[in-house]
Design a protein around this motif. Structure first.
Motif, PDB file in Angstrom:
ATOM      1  N   THR A 129      73.862  34.639  12.409  1.00 14.83           N
ATOM      2  CA  THR A 129      73.229  34.056  11.227  1.00 14.83           C
ATOM      3  C   THR A 129      71.771  34.486  11.113  1.00 14.83           C
ATOM      4  OG1 THR A 129      74.675  32.132  11.450  1.00 14.83           O
ATOM      5  CG2 THR A 129      72.772  31.917   9.996  1.00 14.83           C
ATOM      6  N   ALA A 130      71.026  34.360  12.206  1.00  9.74           N
ATOM      7  CA  ALA A 130      69.616  34.738  12.181  1.00  9.74           C
ATOM      8  C   ALA A 130      69.438  36.230  11.928  1.00  9.74           C
ATOM      9  CB  ALA A 130      68.952  34.340  13.511  1.00  9.74           C
ATOM     10  N   GLY A 131      70.318  37.044  12.522  1.00 14.38           N
ATOM     11  CA  GLY A 131      70.219  38.489  12.349  1.00 14.38           C
ATOM     12  C   GLY A 131      70.513  38.925  10.930  1.00 14.38           C
ATOM     13  N   ILE A 132      71.608  38.415  10.356  1.00 16.42           N
ATOM     14  CA  ILE A 132      71.980  38.788   8.992  1.00 16.42           C
ATOM     15  C   ILE A 132      70.903  38.344   8.001  1.00 16.42           C
ATOM     16  CG2 ILE A 132      73.662  38.403   7.145  1.00 16.42           C
ATOM     17  CD1 ILE A 132      75.767  37.981   9.365  1.00 16.42           C
ATOM     18  N   LEU A 133      70.369  37.142   8.185  1.00 15.37           N
ATOM     19  CA  LEU A 133      69.368  36.611   7.276  1.00 15.37           C
ATOM     20  C   LEU A 133      68.080  37.432   7.305  1.00 15.37           C
ATOM     21  CD1 LEU A 133      68.430  34.291   5.385  1.00 15.37           C
ATOM     22  CD2 LEU A 133      67.624  33.108   7.441  1.00 15.37           C
ATOM     23  N   SER A 134      67.701  37.951   8.473  1.00 10.04           N
ATOM     24  CA  SER A 134      66.355  38.491   8.661  1.00 10.04           C
ATOM     25  C   SER A 134      66.263  40.008   8.631  1.00 10.04           C
ATOM     26  CB  SER A 134      65.794  37.984  10.009  1.00 10.04           C
ATOM     27  OG  SER A 134      65.798  36.584  10.057  1.00 10.04           O
ATOM     28  N   ARG A 135      67.381  40.720   8.623  1.00  8.77           N
ATOM     29  CA  ARG A 135      67.314  42.181   8.743  1.00  8.77           C
ATOM     30  C   ARG A 135      66.457  42.825   7.660  1.00  8.77           C
ATOM     31  NH1 ARG A 135      73.020  44.835  10.468  1.00  8.77           N
ATOM     32  NH2 ARG A 135      74.006  43.472   8.950  1.00  8.77           N
ATOM     33  N   ASP A 136      66.713  42.509   6.408  1.00  9.77           N
ATOM     34  CA  ASP A 136      65.936  43.119   5.334  1.00  9.77           C
ATOM     35  C   ASP A 136      64.499  42.608   5.297  1.00  9.77           C
ATOM     36  OD1 ASP A 136      68.288  44.407   4.692  1.00  9.77           O
ATOM     37  OD2 ASP A 136      67.897  44.281   2.537  1.00  9.77           O
ATOM     38  N   LEU A 137      64.288  41.363   5.718  1.00 14.67           N
ATOM     39  CA  LEU A 137      62.920  40.845   5.799  1.00 14.67           C
ATOM     40  C   LEU A 137      62.106  41.631   6.829  1.00 14.67           C
ATOM     41  CD1 LEU A 137      63.578  37.000   5.642  1.00 14.67           C
ATOM     42  CD2 LEU A 137      62.413  38.381   3.915  1.00 14.67           C
ATOM     43  N   PHE A 138      62.706  41.944   7.962  1.00 11.51           N
ATOM     44  CA  PHE A 138      62.014  42.732   8.978  1.00 11.51           C
ATOM     45  C   PHE A 138      61.721  44.136   8.459  1.00 11.51           C
ATOM     46  CE2 PHE A 138      62.540  39.325  11.774  1.00 11.51           C
ATOM     47  CZ  PHE A 138      61.960  39.599  13.000  1.00 11.51           C
ATOM     48  N   ASP A 139      62.669  44.710   7.719  1.00 11.26           N
ATOM     49  CA  ASP A 139      62.433  46.032   7.134  1.00 11.26           C
ATOM     50  C   ASP A 139      61.282  45.982   6.124  1.00 11.26           C
ATOM     51  OD1 ASP A 139      64.506  46.985   8.635  1.00 11.26           O
ATOM     52  OD2 ASP A 139      65.961  47.021   7.002  1.00 11.26           O
ATOM     53  N   LYS A 140      61.255  44.929   5.319  1.00  6.03           N
ATOM     54  CA  LYS A 140      60.239  44.803   4.276  1.00  6.03           C
ATOM     55  C   LYS A 140      58.835  44.744   4.862  1.00  6.03           C
ATOM     56  CE  LYS A 140      58.889  41.920   0.327  1.00  6.03           C
ATOM     57  NZ  LYS A 140      58.925  43.032  -0.643  1.00  6.03           N
ATOM     58  N   PHE A 141      58.694  44.056   5.982  1.00  4.12           N
ATOM     59  CA  PHE A 141      57.374  43.903   6.601  1.00  4.12           C
ATOM     60  C   PHE A 141      57.133  44.901   7.734  1.00  4.12           C
ATOM     61  CE2 PHE A 141      57.950  39.835   4.470  1.00  4.12           C
ATOM     62  CZ  PHE A 141      56.711  39.637   3.907  1.00  4.12           C
ATOM     63  N   LYS A 142      57.945  45.953   7.771  1.00  2.00           N
ATOM     64  CA  LYS A 142      57.762  47.072   8.712  1.00  2.00           C
ATOM     65  C   LYS A 142      57.775  46.622  10.172  1.00  2.00           C
ATOM     66  CE  LYS A 142      57.356  49.622   5.105  1.00  2.00           C
ATOM     67  NZ  LYS A 142      57.671  48.574   4.131  1.00  2.00           N
ATOM     68  N   MET A 143      58.646  45.638  10.462  1.00  4.90           N
ATOM     69  CA  MET A 143      58.870  45.244  11.852  1.00  4.90           C
ATOM     70  C   MET A 143      60.186  45.869  12.312  1.00  4.90           C
ATOM     71  SD  MET A 143      57.648  41.244  11.990  1.00  4.90           S
ATOM     72  CE  MET A 143      58.670  40.664  10.649  1.00  4.90           C
ATOM     73  N   SER A 144      60.217  46.303  13.544  1.00  2.25           N
ATOM     74  CA  SER A 144      61.372  47.059  14.034  1.00  2.25           C
ATOM     75  C   SER A 144      62.595  46.164  14.200  1.00  2.25           C
ATOM     76  CB  SER A 144      61.044  47.726  15.371  1.00  2.25           C
ATOM     77  OG  SER A 144      60.840  46.752  16.379  1.00  2.25           O
ATOM     78  N   ARG A 145      63.772  46.779  14.102  1.00  2.00           N
ATOM     79  CA  ARG A 145      65.015  46.060  14.377  1.00  2.00           C
ATOM     80  C   ARG A 145      65.077  45.652  15.855  1.00  2.00           C
ATOM     81  NH1 ARG A 145      69.158  46.656  10.570  1.00  2.00           N
ATOM     82  NH2 ARG A 145      68.209  46.730   8.509  1.00  2.00           N
ATOM     83  N   ALA A 146      64.386  46.390  16.714  1.00  2.00           N
ATOM     84  CA  ALA A 146      64.343  46.033  18.139  1.00  2.00           C
ATOM     85  C   ALA A 146      63.673  44.673  18.328  1.00  2.00           C
ATOM     86  CB  ALA A 146      63.607  47.104  18.939  1.00  2.00           C
ATOM     87  N   ARG A 147      62.612  44.421  17.541  1.00  2.00           N
ATOM     88  CA  ARG A 147      61.949  43.120  17.629  1.00  2.00           C
ATOM     89  C   ARG A 147      62.884  42.014  17.139  1.00  2.00           C
ATOM     90  NH1 ARG A 147      56.179  41.035  15.073  1.00  2.00           N
ATOM     91  NH2 ARG A 147      55.621  43.227  15.319  1.00  2.00           N
ATOM     92  N   LEU A 148      63.619  42.282  16.068  1.00  2.00           N
ATOM     93  CA  LEU A 148      64.582  41.297  15.568  1.00  2.00           C
ATOM     94  C   LEU A 148      65.651  41.009  16.613  1.00  2.00           C
ATOM     95  CD1 LEU A 148      65.925  39.563  13.408  1.00  2.00           C
ATOM     96  CD2 LEU A 148      66.935  41.644  12.445  1.00  2.00           C
ATOM     97  N   ALA A 149      66.194  42.059  17.240  1.00  2.00           N
ATOM     98  CA  ALA A 149      67.222  41.872  18.266  1.00  2.00           C
ATOM     99  C   ALA A 149      66.681  41.036  19.423  1.00  2.00           C
ATOM    100  CB  ALA A 149      67.703  43.223  18.769  1.00  2.00           C
ATOM    101  N   TYR A 150      65.431  41.299  19.811  1.00  2.40           N
ATOM    102  CA  TYR A 150      64.818  40.528  20.902  1.00  2.40           C
ATOM    103  C   TYR A 150      64.680  39.056  20.529  1.00  2.40           C
ATOM    104  CZ  TYR A 150      60.953  38.319  23.363  1.00  2.40           C
ATOM    105  OH  TYR A 150      60.172  37.418  24.034  1.00  2.40           O
ATOM    106  N   ILE A 151      64.199  38.781  19.320  1.00  6.20           N
ATOM    107  CA  ILE A 151      63.963  37.390  18.917  1.00  6.20           C
ATOM    108  C   ILE A 151      65.271  36.606  18.861  1.00  6.20           C
ATOM    109  CG2 ILE A 151      63.233  35.911  17.001  1.00  6.20           C
ATOM    110  CD1 ILE A 151      61.017  37.902  16.417  1.00  6.20           C
ATOM    111  N   ILE A 152      66.304  37.190  18.249  1.00  4.86           N
ATOM    112  CA  ILE A 152      67.556  36.432  18.117  1.00  4.86           C
ATOM    113  C   ILE A 152      68.275  36.300  19.453  1.00  4.86           C
ATOM    114  CG2 ILE A 152      67.824  37.005  15.686  1.00  4.86           C
ATOM    115  CD1 ILE A 152      69.847  39.120  16.402  1.00  4.86           C
ATOM    116  N   ASP A 153      68.231  37.350  20.294  1.00  2.85           N
ATOM    117  CA  ASP A 153      68.903  37.288  21.593  1.00  2.85           C
ATOM    118  C   ASP A 153      68.197  36.313  22.523  1.00  2.85           C
ATOM    119  OD1 ASP A 153      70.594  37.789  23.678  1.00  2.85           O
ATOM    120  OD2 ASP A 153      70.053  39.882  23.956  1.00  2.85           O
ATOM    121  N   SER A 154      66.856  36.310  22.489  1.00  4.07           N
ATOM    122  CA  SER A 154      66.081  35.470  23.404  1.00  4.07           C
ATOM    123  C   SER A 154      65.854  34.067  22.869  1.00  4.07           C
ATOM    124  CB  SER A 154      64.732  36.142  23.699  1.00  4.07           C
ATOM    125  OG  SER A 154      64.920  37.354  24.387  1.00  4.07           O
ATOM    126  N   THR A 155      66.405  33.775  21.699  1.00  5.70           N
ATOM    127  CA  THR A 155      66.364  32.415  21.164  1.00  5.70           C
ATOM    128  C   THR A 155      67.703  31.706  21.337  1.00  5.70           C
ATOM    129  OG1 THR A 155      64.704  33.018  19.507  1.00  5.70           O
ATOM    130  CG2 THR A 155      65.963  31.009  19.113  1.00  5.70           C
TER     131      THR A 155
END
Length: 501
Positions: A129-155
């Motif tokens: 849920t967190a990954g699907i919701l945030s993928r395009d938001l991370f792209d929009k703000f030029k944050m890497s998908r690696a950071r997204l994977a870390y946040i959702i996995d470590s949460t």
């Protein structure tokens, strides 16, 4: 000869580091495990290892729980494709940005972390849920998908192991109920929350990343490279725009070709395929939000239903599969009702999404197979047995944490680690008078720690799927954070043991 049982996971780790190829590493590890098993009973080792390899996969797939995991992993690809190709993701991103809910990097990170924490009922559902919701938001703000994977996995996993109103809590309670410890299993388990230092420290590190907008290690290098590429493409001239348009058209044609000719894309192509989401124009946010909300609510319902009215006793594997099927049906109906796609188009999109995830589903299958082979070899018991011998009393708890990390890292499963170490840790509580909640917390935290570091963990694979990040890139960028949290946790358990034992 028991020491040979550690060779298969070592083979997997060496090949992953050397060749950067997870599927090859898992295949080699499973086959080496089957070689060791065949050598105990047969003279024609290679032949029977080959037969054992095939039969092991069949036995894994024939398990109802494993079959649910594999089918769920495939169907979530279809659901992701529906949500993505409908334009619902782009519309949701626009809505969040326009309403000011996600107008900065910190707010996007906070939204992602909050989503992962709220859905504490099941770790995979939280990640997805967190990954699907945030993928395009991370792209929009030029944050890497690696950071997204870390946040959702470590949460997800730390929250699930701290809240315990889920399948994890029911599973550990079932293991503890086999022993008489002088107090209820529930009180011991809830008492472990305060001593689960790894989960607490990991969540604090995620919070630090979100609040400060700072990343370190390999993740920083990836984001610097991402920003450098963005700067270089910031002001293209007319000829560059024409070339880019032609390249985009070529990419679309290649994607159409791959979706019909070779749906099982290689792993490197997988991340590129997922990055094409941004080209889908925004339509209606409900195309994303309604299926996601349906999946979450269905998950709660099926946990309640499968637990006979007790949500903590529900089956996680059943509930997440049933919820995904329900969300898929809702998404299909929604897109047909609003005439976004025709029936045949939805069928094609669904199978395309399934095809995109075949490489990662193969990794999940091989991970489960390796775990079954290692269980047969007794790898986990051998590693755990080493810890239990000749240790000073104050080092028993820290060593149980390390043993949990090693077993979980080697086998790719935290649940299997709990099943191995709790029967070892509880007798130590009874024989040596150790604090029950401290010991259980160390075992649970060690399992999560090893799971976070392991490239063969199914949770790691699902995090890569949900974020659209390359699997090995996710492992490489999350590892420094996990190791730092693990080191602090080890020190904390040594201090707690000195004070409490």
């Amino acid at each position: 000869m028991e020491w040979l049982s550690v060779l298969p996971p070592l083979v997997a780790i060496i090949i992953v580091i050397w060749k950067k190829e997870v599927i090859l590493a898992l295949l080699a590890a499973v086959f080496s495990a089957e070689l060791l098993l065949a050598s105990q009973q047969h003279s024609n080792i290679i032949f029977y290892a080959f037969i054992g390899f095939i039969e092991r996969i069949i036995s894994v797939v024939s398990s109802a729980g494993n079959a649910r995991i594999l089918i769920f992993s495939l169907l979530i690809g279809a659901l992701l494709a529906y949500i993505r190709d409908s334009g619902g993701v782009s519309a949701t991103v626009e809505k969040l940005v326009n309403k000011g809910i996600a107008k900065s990097k910190r707010q996007v990170g906070a939204l992602t972390m909050f989503t992962g924490m709220v859905i504490f009922i099941e770790s995979n559902l939280s990640v997805l849920t967190a990954g699907i919701l945030s993928r395009d938001l991370f792209d929009k703000f030029k944050m890497s998908r690696a950071r997204l994977a870390y946040i959702i996995d470590s949460t997800s996993a730390p929250v699930c192991i701290l809240v315990l109103l889920n399948g994890w809590g029911a599973y550990v309670l079932a293991l503890l109920n086999n022993y008489d410890l002088g107090q209820s299993s529930v009180s011991i388990l809830w008492g472990s929350v305060a001593f689960n230092f790894y989960a607490i420290i990991t969540l604090l590190l995620v919070l630090y990343t979100v609040v400060t907008d700072k990343v370190h290690g390999p993740m920083k290098e990836i984001e610097l490279a991402l920003n450098a590429d963005e700067q270089s493409n910031k002001s293209p001239d007319a000829s560059e725009l024409v070339a880019e348009s032609a390249m985009l058209e070529s990419t679309k044609q290649e994607q159409a070709h791959y979706s019909t000719v070779a749906p099982a894309l290689p792993q490197q192509s997988l991340s590129k395929e997922m990055l094409q989401e941004s080209i889908v124009p925004a339509t209606k946010a409900r195309f994303m939000l309604v299926p996601l909300l349906s999946m979450i609510l269905a998950m709660f319902f099926f946990m309640y239903w499968s637990g006979d009215g007790d949500i903590t006793q529900g089956s996680g594997s059943k509930s997440v599969l049933y919820a995904t099927c329900f969300a898929l049906a809702v998404s299909y109906s929604l897109l047909r009702f609003y005439k976004r796609f025709q029936h045949q188009e939805l069928i094609d999109i669904g199978f395309k999404g399934i095809g995109e995830l075949l490489p990662l589903v193969t990794i999940v299958l091989m991970s489960l197979t390796l775990g079954a082979s290692l269980k047969e070899l007794g790898t986990g018991f051998f590693i755990a047995g080493i810890v239990g011998e000749y240790l000073p009393l104050v080092l028993v708890v820290p060593m149980l944490f390390l043993a949990g990390a090693v077993i979980s890292f080697s086998t790719g499963t935290s649940w299997g680690t709990f099943a191995i170490l709790i029967p070892i840790g509880v007798p130590l509580i009874q024989a040596l008078g150790l604090p029950p909640s401290l010991v259980i917390a160390a075992i649970l935290g060690g399992g999560i720690f090893g799971d976070h570091c392991s490239p063969i963990s199914d949770t790691t694979c699902v995090s890569a799927i949900a974020s659209g990040c390359d699997l090995l890139e996710h492992v490489k960028t999350q590892m420094p954070y996990a190791l730092f949290a693990g080191a602090l946790t080890l020190v904390a358990y040594i201090i707690a043991s000195i004070m409490m034992i």
